[in-house]
Design an enzyme around this catalytic site. Structure first.
Site, PDB file in Angstrom:
ATOM      1  N   ARG A  66     -18.233  -4.696  -6.899  1.00 41.47           N
ATOM      2  CA  ARG A  66     -18.037  -5.628  -5.782  1.00 41.47           C
ATOM      3  C   ARG A  66     -17.366  -6.909  -6.273  1.00 41.47           C
ATOM      4  NH1 ARG A  66     -17.844  -4.749  -0.783  1.00 41.47           N
ATOM      5  NH2 ARG A  66     -19.826  -3.638  -0.748  1.00 41.47           N
ATOM      6  N   GLN A  84     -15.225   5.609   2.943  1.00 40.38           N
ATOM      7  CA  GLN A  84     -14.639   4.274   3.128  1.00 40.38           C
ATOM      8  C   GLN A  84     -13.815   3.870   1.894  1.00 40.38           C
ATOM      9  OE1 GLN A  84     -15.020   1.586   5.406  1.00 40.38           O
ATOM     10  NE2 GLN A  84     -15.584  -0.221   4.260  1.00 40.38           N
ATOM     11  N   ARG A  89     -11.302   3.932  -6.338  1.00 39.55           N
ATOM     12  CA  ARG A  89     -12.072   2.786  -6.833  1.00 39.55           C
ATOM     13  C   ARG A  89     -13.369   3.200  -7.524  1.00 39.55           C
ATOM     14  NH1 ARG A  89     -15.057  -0.347  -1.821  1.00 39.55           N
ATOM     15  NH2 ARG A  89     -15.829   1.479  -0.710  1.00 39.55           N
ATOM     16  N   HIS A 165      -7.524  -4.570  -2.801  1.00 41.82           N
ATOM     17  CA  HIS A 165      -8.609  -5.263  -2.077  1.00 41.82           C
ATOM     18  C   HIS A 165      -9.002  -6.554  -2.826  1.00 41.82           C
ATOM     19  CE1 HIS A 165     -12.351  -5.872   0.020  1.00 41.82           C
ATOM     20  NE2 HIS A 165     -12.355  -4.685   0.588  1.00 41.82           N
ATOM     21  N   ASP A 210     -12.573  -9.721   9.936  1.00 41.92           N
ATOM     22  CA  ASP A 210     -12.179  -8.426   9.374  1.00 41.92           C
ATOM     23  C   ASP A 210     -10.945  -7.946  10.150  1.00 41.92           C
ATOM     24  OD1 ASP A 210     -12.015  -5.980   8.189  1.00 41.92           O
ATOM     25  OD2 ASP A 210     -14.065  -5.357   8.607  1.00 41.92           O
ATOM     26  N   GLU A 269      -5.871  -8.868   1.346  1.00 39.76           N
ATOM     27  CA  GLU A 269      -5.558  -7.585   0.729  1.00 39.76           C
ATOM     28  C   GLU A 269      -4.160  -7.108   1.124  1.00 39.76           C
ATOM     29  OE1 GLU A 269      -8.796  -4.949   1.878  1.00 39.76           O
ATOM     30  OE2 GLU A 269     -10.051  -6.691   2.223  1.00 39.76           O
TER      31      GLU A 269
HETATM   32  C1  BG6 Z   1     -12.523  -4.595   3.958  1.00 41.38           C
HETATM   33  C2  BG6 Z   1     -12.690  -3.909   5.276  1.00 41.38           C
HETATM   34  O1  BG6 Z   1     -11.264  -4.297   3.437  1.00 41.38           O
HETATM   35  O2  BG6 Z   1     -13.512  -4.118   3.049  1.00 41.38           O
HETATM   36  C3  BG6 Z   1     -14.086  -4.157   5.806  1.00 41.38           C
HETATM   37  O3  BG6 Z   1     -11.704  -4.359   6.187  1.00 41.38           O
HETATM   38  C4  BG6 Z   1     -15.131  -3.727   4.786  1.00 41.38           C
HETATM   39  O4  BG6 Z   1     -14.282  -3.465   7.028  1.00 41.38           O
HETATM   40  C5  BG6 Z   1     -14.831  -4.398   3.456  1.00 41.38           C
HETATM   41  O5  BG6 Z   1     -16.418  -4.079   5.243  1.00 41.38           O
HETATM   42  C6  BG6 Z   1     -15.788  -3.991   2.332  1.00 41.38           C
HETATM   43  O6  BG6 Z   1     -15.817  -2.615   2.192  1.00 41.38           O
HETATM   44  P1  BG6 Z   1     -16.757  -1.937   1.147  1.00 41.38           P
HETATM   45  O7  BG6 Z   1     -16.636  -0.448   1.353  1.00 41.38           O
HETATM   46  O8  BG6 Z   1     -16.288  -2.343  -0.224  1.00 41.38           O
HETATM   47  O9  BG6 Z   1     -18.159  -2.439   1.420  1.00 41.38           O
END
Ligand code: BG6
Length: 311
Positions: A66, A84, A89, A165, A210, A269
């Site tokens: 993170r 997601q 990653r 990101h 977002d 991003e």
């Molecule tokens: C962003 C998305 O790029 O990443 C969000 O637009 C999302 O919707 C965020 O919550 C974090 O994503 P993740 O999967 O790393 O928790």
């Protein structure tokens, strides 16, 4: 006599994960984990950290780290059937010892080439053969450059979405302004991806955001008033720009994110989301991000219209 540290050092990071440290002679540095092909640190020549890393970041597969710069591939967000942000990653990348040459030869010494190829397991969930090469370079002025080259080595077309990101470190989110996205159309992830047009001046923050800005300029500025620092993002091959801050409530619901961390980060991003990238067999796509951090003598209106190209 002090021993000069090498421009590229391969060593162990948190939890014994392999990490590459890039150093530039004037003192700037970057750290890259092979887990995720993930940049986790970028420091200027004063040693100040420029990327946000969560106080609760988990450096353990299968969780993505993170903070820093996770790579979203082959899917951005929930725009598809995969997990997601795809799986690049949270896969182990390798050092690419013999990458195909770039059109221009780099004179930078602080760079590393990584490669990610799908495993047998990956091919079961996403049956496509490709080579994803990522070059991470620290420039002489401390700029951080990421170049992705994705080649379709399959006999069928390859379609994907993508994002760098990038989690920028900011002193106080309420003191931050983004320039370059005003008046653009965006998809609002908080409103079922509905399309809106941004109104008014530069973008500021006072609640969860977002948004996927569409057809954005190649240059975006993030101005941190309190730090008197401006981040300049330059991108190529990446028409969209996602802006994300979870704010207080969502921050508390994320296990790997400190309750107050949202105050000190902003994700901007460089992405390709709205228009899916499709490669014919043998074709290669290139997506580039260049980050610089400059003192904020940088003022509003300095975005050069000549460079404001539609991606
Ligand atoms: C962003 C998305 O790029 O990443 C969000 O637009 C999302 O919707 C965020 O919550 C974090 O994503 P993740 O999967 O790393 O928790």
């Amino acid at each position: 006599m002090s021993v000069e540290k090498p421009p590229v050092e391969i060593c162990k990071g948190v939890n014994g994960l392999d990490k590459v440290v890039l150093r530039e002679v004037r003192g700037s540095s970057a750290e890259v984990y092979l887990y995720g092909g993930h940049v986790t640190s970028w420091r200027n020549d004063h040693g100040e950290e420029l990327l946000f890393l969560s106080t609760k970041a988990i450096f353990k597969p299968p969780k993505a780290i993170r903070g820093g710069i996770p790579i979203c591939f082959p899917q951005f967000g929930s725009h598809g059937n995969l997990d997601q942000h795809g799986f690049a990653r949270n896969r182990f990348w390798s050092i690419d010892t013999n990458p195909p040459p770039f059109p221009t030869v780099s004179t930078n010494k602080a760079l590393i080439d990584l490669i990610f190829k799908p495993s047998e397991e990956d091919l079961k969930t996403w049956p496509h053969s490709y080579e994803f090469r990522l070059r991470i370079t620290l420039g002489p002025g401390g700029d951080l450059m990421l170049t992705s080259r994705i080649r379709n080595i399959d006999a069928k077309p390859l379609s994907f979405t993508f994002a760098y990101h990038t989690y920028l470190s900011v002193s106080d989110i309420s003191e931050v302004r983004v320039e370059g996205l005003e008046t653009l159309d965006f998809l609002d992830n908080l409103k079922a991806k509905e399309r809106f047009t941004e109104q008014g001046d530069a973008i500021t923050f006072e609640s969860e955001v977002d948004k996927i800005y569409l057809a954005t300029p190649t240059k975006i500025a993030v101005i941190d008033h309190e730090k008197k620092r401006t981040f300049v993002l330059r991108k190529d091959g990446l028409p969209d720009a996602v802006v994300w801050n979870p704010w207080e409530k969502k921050a508390k619901s994320m296990a790997d994110f400190g309750d107050d961390d949202y105050k000190h980060m902003l994700c901007v991003e460089a992405a390709a989301v709205e228009k899916v990238i499709t490669l014919k067999p043998g074709e290669e796509w290139k997506g580039r991000l260049e980050l610089s951090a400059v003192p904020s003598s940088y003022r509003s209106g300095q975005l050069d219209p000549q460079r404001v190209l539609q991606g």
